[in-house]
Design an enzyme around this catalytic site. Structure first.
Site: not given
Lengths: 126, 190
Positions: B8-11, B13-14, B49, B62, B83
């Site tokens: 999820g968002a902010g979990s 994962k990045s 990021h 990109e 990503e």
């Protein structure tokens, strides 16, 4: 009864068919047909869609489903997880989301096995 | 090796995907960025990021659309961190020139994977908020879900990030080998 849950578009039906050797003809879509038309099919799709009509009739979904769970002891049920977004805007939507959560908990409690599906892969929770 | 990371968002994962990429130890590290820059919020997010990746040895490419073309321009070998799929699908479905966003994204991913040794892909867990009423959003979720399932089947490791912690859906022993630094590099391409 075996329960498969997960989010929208995560490949739950394909997972169920593959892992329980089921085909299209084994499917009963609870979103498309009234329960009275169930005719022994082994794979029940969209169990979560049963909740809203019962709520609209002023009935308690967790009570209404019980006689069907008796009949579905050898079935595979697929339900959707719907509780991981923001709080919905209308009271009806909030009530429905909460009720689906309670309904899925009941299904999981009654199931012999519970599998959660993500990216088409399964994980046994129970 | 093909690795899929969801969450999820902010979990986190990045960060998990970066750590996995670096633990694979196969240089050079390519960061394939997919975000269309619309406004200041996008720029802030990209900056955050970039700071997170600073000093980790990633070179940024990109590719908001036409991933296959960007992939073809890379020299072979190395590790790519892509990503994320949720951006790619949105860019292809709503802004691209293809009528088949699922195939366009999968073709791009496969082109990228042919050109690198290891590919780590970040996707997004956005499917547990009910079925959206809007047909375009429904199609978007179906597209992203189909891509996730296709790549989940192909991947050697599938990890979900939850509050920064990995939940391993596939390839658990391989994941632990990588993170323990005892992964013996070998060919996984089919």
């Amino acid at each position: 009864m075996k329960l498969i849950l997960g989010g929208y578009a995560n490949g739950r039906t394909a997972y169920a068919m593959q892992n329980y050797q089921l085909t299209e003809s084994d499917c009963f879509d609870a979103a498309a047909e009234p329960l009275a038309r169930w005719n022994g099919q082994r794979l029940i799709l969209h169990a979560e869609q049963l909740v809203n009509p019962w709520l609209e009739q002023g009935k308690e979904p967790c009570t209404e489903i019980l006689p069907w769970l008796e009949r579905w002891q050898n079935a595979v049920l697929i339900t959707q997880e719907v509780g991981c977004g923001l709080v919905p805007v209308t009271p009806q939507q909030r009530q429905l989301r909460e009720a689906v959560g309670h309904f899925n908990r009941l299904l999981a409690e009654c199931a012999e096995t519970v599998e959660r599906v993500c990216c088409g892969l399964g994980m046994q929770l129970k | 090796m093909l690795i899929l990371v969801t969450g999820g968002a902010g979990s986190g994962k990045s960060l998990l995907a970066e750590r996995i990429s670096m633990q694979l130890k196969r240089m050079p590290f390519w960061y394939v960025a997919t975000m269309q820059v619309w406004d200041q919020e996008c720029r802030d997010r990209i900056d955050r990021h970039r700071r997170q990746r600073a000093g980790k040895g990633f070179q940024t490419v990109e590719a908001p659309v036409h991933l296959a073309e960007a992939a073809a321009a890379l020299p072979p070998d190395g590790t790519a961190l892509l990503e994320c799929l949720s951006n790619l699908v949105a860019n292809e479905q709503f802004g691209g020139d293809t009528g088949a966003p699922v195939q366009a994204v999968l073709d791009g991913v496969h082109a990228l994977y042919r050109n690198v040794r290891h590919l780590v892909i970040v996707t997004n867990e956005v499917f547990s908020d009910g079925t959206p009423a809007d047909p375009a959003m429904q199609a978007y979720l179906q597209n992203l879900g189909n891509i996730n399932c296709a790549l989940g089947a192909e991947a050697d490791v599938v990890a979900e990030c939850c509050a920064g912690l990995p939940v391993i859906w596939k390839g658990e022993s391989l994941y632990h080998e990588i993170m323990a630094g005892i992964f013996a590099d070998r060919t996984f391409h089919v």
